[in-house]
Design a protein around this motif. Structure first.
Motif, PDB file in Angstrom:
ATOM      1  N   ILE A 178       2.839  13.195   5.959  1.00 14.41           N
ATOM      2  CA  ILE A 178       1.545  12.777   5.404  1.00 14.41           C
ATOM      3  C   ILE A 178       1.576  11.272   5.134  1.00 14.41           C
ATOM      4  O   ILE A 178       2.495  10.763   4.484  1.00 14.41           O
ATOM      5  CB  ILE A 178       1.225  13.540   4.100  1.00 14.41           C
ATOM      6  CG1 ILE A 178       1.122  15.039   4.382  1.00 14.41           C
ATOM      7  CG2 ILE A 178      -0.074  13.024   3.488  1.00 14.41           C
ATOM      8  CD1 ILE A 178       0.908  15.871   3.129  1.00 14.41           C
ATOM      9  N   HIS A 179       0.598  10.573   5.685  1.00 20.58           N
ATOM     10  CA  HIS A 179       0.384   9.156   5.390  1.00 20.58           C
ATOM     11  C   HIS A 179      -0.992   9.046   4.719  1.00 20.58           C
ATOM     12  O   HIS A 179      -1.687  10.037   4.566  1.00 20.58           O
ATOM     13  CB  HIS A 179       0.366   8.323   6.674  1.00 20.58           C
ATOM     14  CG  HIS A 179       1.591   8.457   7.531  1.00 20.58           C
ATOM     15  ND1 HIS A 179       2.624   7.550   7.515  1.00 20.58           N
ATOM     16  CD2 HIS A 179       1.947   9.389   8.449  1.00 20.58           C
ATOM     17  CE1 HIS A 179       3.553   7.912   8.382  1.00 20.58           C
ATOM     18  NE2 HIS A 179       3.165   9.036   8.964  1.00 20.58           N
ATOM     19  N   SER A 180      -1.378   7.825   4.362  1.00 22.64           N
ATOM     20  CA  SER A 180      -2.738   7.625   3.860  1.00 22.64           C
ATOM     21  C   SER A 180      -3.253   6.289   4.383  1.00 22.64           C
ATOM     22  O   SER A 180      -2.634   5.252   4.184  1.00 22.64           O
ATOM     23  CB  SER A 180      -2.743   7.638   2.329  1.00 22.64           C
ATOM     24  OG  SER A 180      -4.065   7.473   1.860  1.00 22.64           O
ATOM     25  N   ARG A 213      -3.100  -0.776   4.232  1.00 21.29           N
ATOM     26  CA  ARG A 213      -1.764  -0.255   3.963  1.00 21.29           C
ATOM     27  C   ARG A 213      -1.731   1.240   4.198  1.00 21.29           C
ATOM     28  O   ARG A 213      -2.761   1.900   4.140  1.00 21.29           O
ATOM     29  CB  ARG A 213      -1.409  -0.452   2.484  1.00 21.29           C
ATOM     30  CG  ARG A 213      -1.078  -1.849   2.059  1.00 21.29           C
ATOM     31  CD  ARG A 213       0.300  -2.251   2.513  1.00 21.29           C
ATOM     32  NE  ARG A 213       0.696  -3.508   1.908  1.00 21.29           N
ATOM     33  CZ  ARG A 213       0.270  -4.699   2.287  1.00 21.29           C
ATOM     34  NH1 ARG A 213      -0.572  -4.797   3.284  1.00 21.29           N
ATOM     35  NH2 ARG A 213       0.674  -5.796   1.692  1.00 21.29           N
ATOM     36  N   CYS A 214      -0.526   1.754   4.347  1.00 22.73           N
ATOM     37  CA  CYS A 214      -0.319   3.181   4.175  1.00 22.73           C
ATOM     38  C   CYS A 214      -0.175   3.391   2.669  1.00 22.73           C
ATOM     39  O   CYS A 214       0.598   2.700   2.016  1.00 22.73           O
ATOM     40  CB  CYS A 214       0.934   3.644   4.894  1.00 22.73           C
ATOM     41  SG  CYS A 214       1.266   5.381   4.614  1.00 22.73           S
ATOM     42  N   ALA A 215      -0.947   4.312   2.111  1.00 26.91           N
ATOM     43  CA  ALA A 215      -0.984   4.472   0.662  1.00 26.91           C
ATOM     44  C   ALA A 215      -0.329   5.765   0.190  1.00 26.91           C
ATOM     45  O   ALA A 215      -0.569   6.226  -0.916  1.00 26.91           O
ATOM     46  CB  ALA A 215      -2.432   4.411   0.170  1.00 26.91           C
ATOM     47  N   GLU A 216       0.487   6.380   1.055  1.00 29.95           N
ATOM     48  CA  GLU A 216       1.163   7.616   0.659  1.00 29.95           C
ATOM     49  C   GLU A 216       2.621   7.469   1.079  1.00 29.95           C
ATOM     50  O   GLU A 216       2.885   7.150   2.246  1.00 29.95           O
ATOM     51  CB  GLU A 216       0.509   8.795   1.394  1.00 29.95           C
ATOM     52  CG  GLU A 216       1.133  10.137   1.116  1.00 29.95           C
ATOM     53  CD  GLU A 216       0.614  10.762  -0.164  1.00 29.95           C
ATOM     54  OE1 GLU A 216      -0.581  10.604  -0.452  1.00 29.95           O
ATOM     55  OE2 GLU A 216       1.416  11.400  -0.867  1.00 29.95           O
ATOM     56  N   PHE A 217       3.540   7.706   0.159  1.00 28.88           N
ATOM     57  CA  PHE A 217       4.947   7.510   0.509  1.00 28.88           C
ATOM     58  C   PHE A 217       5.315   8.396   1.700  1.00 28.88           C
ATOM     59  O   PHE A 217       5.119   9.600   1.664  1.00 28.88           O
ATOM     60  CB  PHE A 217       5.864   7.815  -0.675  1.00 28.88           C
ATOM     61  CG  PHE A 217       7.302   7.584  -0.327  1.00 28.88           C
ATOM     62  CD1 PHE A 217       7.801   6.304  -0.180  1.00 28.88           C
ATOM     63  CD2 PHE A 217       8.155   8.650  -0.087  1.00 28.88           C
ATOM     64  CE1 PHE A 217       9.112   6.082   0.183  1.00 28.88           C
ATOM     65  CE2 PHE A 217       9.471   8.441   0.279  1.00 28.88           C
ATOM     66  CZ  PHE A 217       9.950   7.157   0.407  1.00 28.88           C
ATOM     67  N   CYS A 218       5.845   7.747   2.761  1.00 27.10           N
ATOM     68  CA  CYS A 218       6.050   8.482   4.016  1.00 27.10           C
ATOM     69  C   CYS A 218       7.430   8.222   4.595  1.00 27.10           C
ATOM     70  O   CYS A 218       7.678   8.470   5.766  1.00 27.10           O
ATOM     71  CB  CYS A 218       4.973   8.077   5.015  1.00 27.10           C
ATOM     72  SG  CYS A 218       4.914   6.299   5.308  1.00 27.10           S
ATOM     73  N   GLY A 219       8.332   7.683   3.782  1.00 25.06           N
ATOM     74  CA  GLY A 219       9.683   7.460   4.287  1.00 25.06           C
ATOM     75  C   GLY A 219      10.144   6.049   3.993  1.00 25.06           C
ATOM     76  O   GLY A 219       9.497   5.287   3.287  1.00 25.06           O
ATOM     77  N   GLN A 221      10.364   3.107   5.372  1.00 21.73           N
ATOM     78  CA  GLN A 221       9.618   1.856   5.564  1.00 21.73           C
ATOM     79  C   GLN A 221       8.135   2.018   5.238  1.00 21.73           C
ATOM     80  O   GLN A 221       7.281   1.330   5.811  1.00 21.73           O
ATOM     81  CB  GLN A 221       9.813   1.348   6.999  1.00 21.73           C
ATOM     82  CG  GLN A 221      11.198   0.774   7.245  1.00 21.73           C
ATOM     83  CD  GLN A 221      11.483  -0.455   6.397  1.00 21.73           C
ATOM     84  OE1 GLN A 221      10.579  -1.187   6.013  1.00 21.73           O
ATOM     85  NE2 GLN A 221      12.750  -0.704   6.097  1.00 21.73           N
ATOM     86  N   HIS A 222       7.836   2.917   4.316  1.00 26.91           N
ATOM     87  CA  HIS A 222       6.447   3.115   3.887  1.00 26.91           C
ATOM     88  C   HIS A 222       5.801   1.791   3.467  1.00 26.91           C
ATOM     89  O   HIS A 222       4.658   1.497   3.817  1.00 26.91           O
ATOM     90  CB  HIS A 222       6.423   4.129   2.747  1.00 26.91           C
ATOM     91  CG  HIS A 222       5.268   4.000   1.825  1.00 26.91           C
ATOM     92  ND1 HIS A 222       3.988   4.367   2.185  1.00 26.91           N
ATOM     93  CD2 HIS A 222       5.172   3.513   0.559  1.00 26.91           C
ATOM     94  CE1 HIS A 222       3.169   4.117   1.170  1.00 26.91           C
ATOM     95  NE2 HIS A 222       3.860   3.601   0.188  1.00 26.91           N
ATOM     96  N   ALA A 223       6.543   0.971   2.714  1.00 29.49           N
ATOM     97  CA  ALA A 223       5.973  -0.279   2.198  1.00 29.49           C
ATOM     98  C   ALA A 223       5.668  -1.264   3.320  1.00 29.49           C
ATOM     99  O   ALA A 223       4.868  -2.180   3.132  1.00 29.49           O
ATOM    100  CB  ALA A 223       6.922  -0.908   1.183  1.00 29.49           C
ATOM    101  N   ASN A 224       6.311  -1.098   4.479  1.00 27.90           N
ATOM    102  CA  ASN A 224       6.057  -1.995   5.612  1.00 27.90           C
ATOM    103  C   ASN A 224       5.233  -1.299   6.689  1.00 27.90           C
ATOM    104  O   ASN A 224       5.386  -1.576   7.875  1.00 27.90           O
ATOM    105  CB  ASN A 224       7.373  -2.499   6.204  1.00 27.90           C
ATOM    106  CG  ASN A 224       8.008  -3.543   5.321  1.00 27.90           C
ATOM    107  OD1 ASN A 224       7.310  -4.372   4.738  1.00 27.90           O
ATOM    108  ND2 ASN A 224       9.327  -3.509   5.203  1.00 27.90           N
ATOM    109  N   MET A 225       4.360  -0.404   6.282  1.00 26.58           N
ATOM    110  CA  MET A 225       3.452   0.252   7.221  1.00 26.58           C
ATOM    111  C   MET A 225       2.066  -0.328   6.966  1.00 26.58           C
ATOM    112  O   MET A 225       1.222   0.265   6.325  1.00 26.58           O
ATOM    113  CB  MET A 225       3.480   1.763   7.005  1.00 26.58           C
ATOM    114  CG  MET A 225       2.722   2.513   8.066  1.00 26.58           C
ATOM    115  SD  MET A 225       3.007   4.261   7.944  1.00 26.58           S
ATOM    116  CE  MET A 225       1.694   4.853   8.998  1.00 26.58           C
ATOM    117  N   ARG A 226       1.896  -1.553   7.461  1.00 28.94           N
ATOM    118  CA  ARG A 226       0.672  -2.297   7.147  1.00 28.94           C
ATOM    119  C   ARG A 226      -0.255  -2.293   8.344  1.00 28.94           C
ATOM    120  O   ARG A 226       0.151  -1.972   9.456  1.00 28.94           O
ATOM    121  CB  ARG A 226       1.037  -3.740   6.782  1.00 28.94           C
ATOM    122  CG  ARG A 226       2.120  -3.792   5.737  1.00 28.94           C
ATOM    123  CD  ARG A 226       2.572  -5.204   5.481  1.00 28.94           C
ATOM    124  NE  ARG A 226       3.723  -5.192   4.583  1.00 28.94           N
ATOM    125  CZ  ARG A 226       4.181  -6.268   3.962  1.00 28.94           C
ATOM    126  NH1 ARG A 226       3.602  -7.429   4.147  1.00 28.94           N
ATOM    127  NH2 ARG A 226       5.221  -6.187   3.169  1.00 28.94           N
TER     128      ARG A 226
END
Ligand code: CUA
Length: 344
Positions: A178-180, A213-219, A221-226
């Motif tokens: 799940i991403h957001s 951004r991706c707003a759902e923790f997804c692994g 590199q979630h913070a670098n899923m821009r």
């Protein structure tokens, strides 16, 4: 409660770490803020955001004031008469009902307002001018621009170009977790759930670059899923789209041809460059790589240095990324870079 010293220091350092994160795309992009909106979908959402914040502040201030008044009143009287702490005069229950009644007013008001906004942004005013399939990957965004003419359907990554002033439909998919999807300035946020297609529409009120951004923790590199949303005039968008449909040009020099051969052999199982034999689909389509502002899901600004660094050691820049270290020699890297430089 006292925090242990280390945890306290870590919490204090957190805002500094966030502030020190590298700028994704430079000064052109609008900051990641949900407090101002730039489009038909965003206006009612931003109004609701400010409204609910205002209501919450008033409620907190009133409740805090009442608690404080109660405490002070009890202290003054208790000090003078030394009464026991608990009194039963029989009218306590009345105040609970009065409190519940008063609380219901902002609560019902907020609920009705929220429902109204949700209804208003449920559908765009006009049919969408464009449909883009957005597939959230670990950890980047695959974009498929749909068209009634299949030869004009193409793939891109991370930078969503849209025409300004027109509603655009996004069909959100995920093959893994799940991403957001979130572009706050346009009021667009929707979970991306494996096994289903979630639809959302966006509309940019003015040309500009909006951060997402991706707003759902997804692994890892979630913070670098821009992502970037680039809103252009209709004429500029049409030109961009026509250019994206075109395949890559044939190699013009020997070094570029050598680089193309390396790309097909070493990168082609994962990446596509249309017009070559490289047709992998698990990584971004790079046919028009040099037209993008960033790489690695906007973790780095795209230039010769960052591109070389990324190819040479992607795991150092984005630990856990699916991009492997290819262990290319210096001359191989140079040829590959020459080839990638032609992908405009
Ligand atoms: Cu994708 Cu967080």
């Amino acid at each position: 409660m006292r925090l242990p010293d280390r945890a306290g220091l870590a919490l204090l350092a957190l805002p500094a770490c966030v502030a020190a994160a590298p700028a994704v795309t430079g000064p052109r992009a609008r900051p990641l803020s949900y407090l101002s909106g730039h489009g038909e979908r965003a206006y009612p959402v931003v109004g609701l955001t400010w409204g609910l914040m205002g209501i919450s502040v008033v409620v907190v201030v009133v409740v805090a004031g009442l608690v404080l008044a109660g405490v002070l009143r009890r202290r003054v009287r208790g000090a003078a008469t030394r009464e026991v702490a608990v009194e039963r005069r029989g009218n306590g229950l009345r105040w609970i009902w009065i409190g519940v009644g008063i609380s219901l007013v902002p609560l019902i008001g907020s609920t009705v307002w929220t429902m109204q906004v949700l209804a208003a942004i449920g559908r765009p005013a006009a049919p969408p001018a464009l449909t883009i399939e957005v597939t959230a990957q670990q950890w980047w965004w695959k974009l498929r621009y749909l068209d009634n003419d299949p030869s004009r359907t193409f793939l891109a990554a991370n930078e969503i170009h849209i025409p300004v002033g027109q509603p655009v439909e996004l069909r959100l998919r995920s093959p893994d977790v799940i991403h957001s999807f979130w572009v706050p300035a346009l009021g667009g946020k929707m979970d991306v759930v494996p096994g289903q297609v979630n639809r959302i529409w966006l509309q940019a009120g003015e040309p500009g670059v909006y951060e997402g951004r991706c707003a759902e923790f997804c692994g890892m590199q979630h913070a670098n899923m821009r992502l970037l949303l680039v809103a252009e005039t209709q004429e500029a968008f049409r030109m961009w789209r026509d250019a994206q449909v075109a395949p890559a040009p044939p190699p013009a020099t020997e070094q570029v041809a050598a680089g193309a051969a390396i790309f097909v052999n070493r990168c082609g199982a994962c990446h596509t460059v249309r017009g070559t034999m490289a047709g992998g689909t698990v990584a971004p389509d790079l046919t028009h790589l040099m037209g993008r502002a960033g790489i690695a899901a906007e973790t780095l600004r795209l230039n010769v240095a960052t591109l070389s660094g990324w190819i040479a050691d992607p795991q150092h820049i984005k630990p856990g990324t699916r991009m492997p270290n290819l262990n290319l020699s210096g001359p191989e890297l140079q040829s590959l870079r020459s080839f990638l430089g032609t992908l405009r």
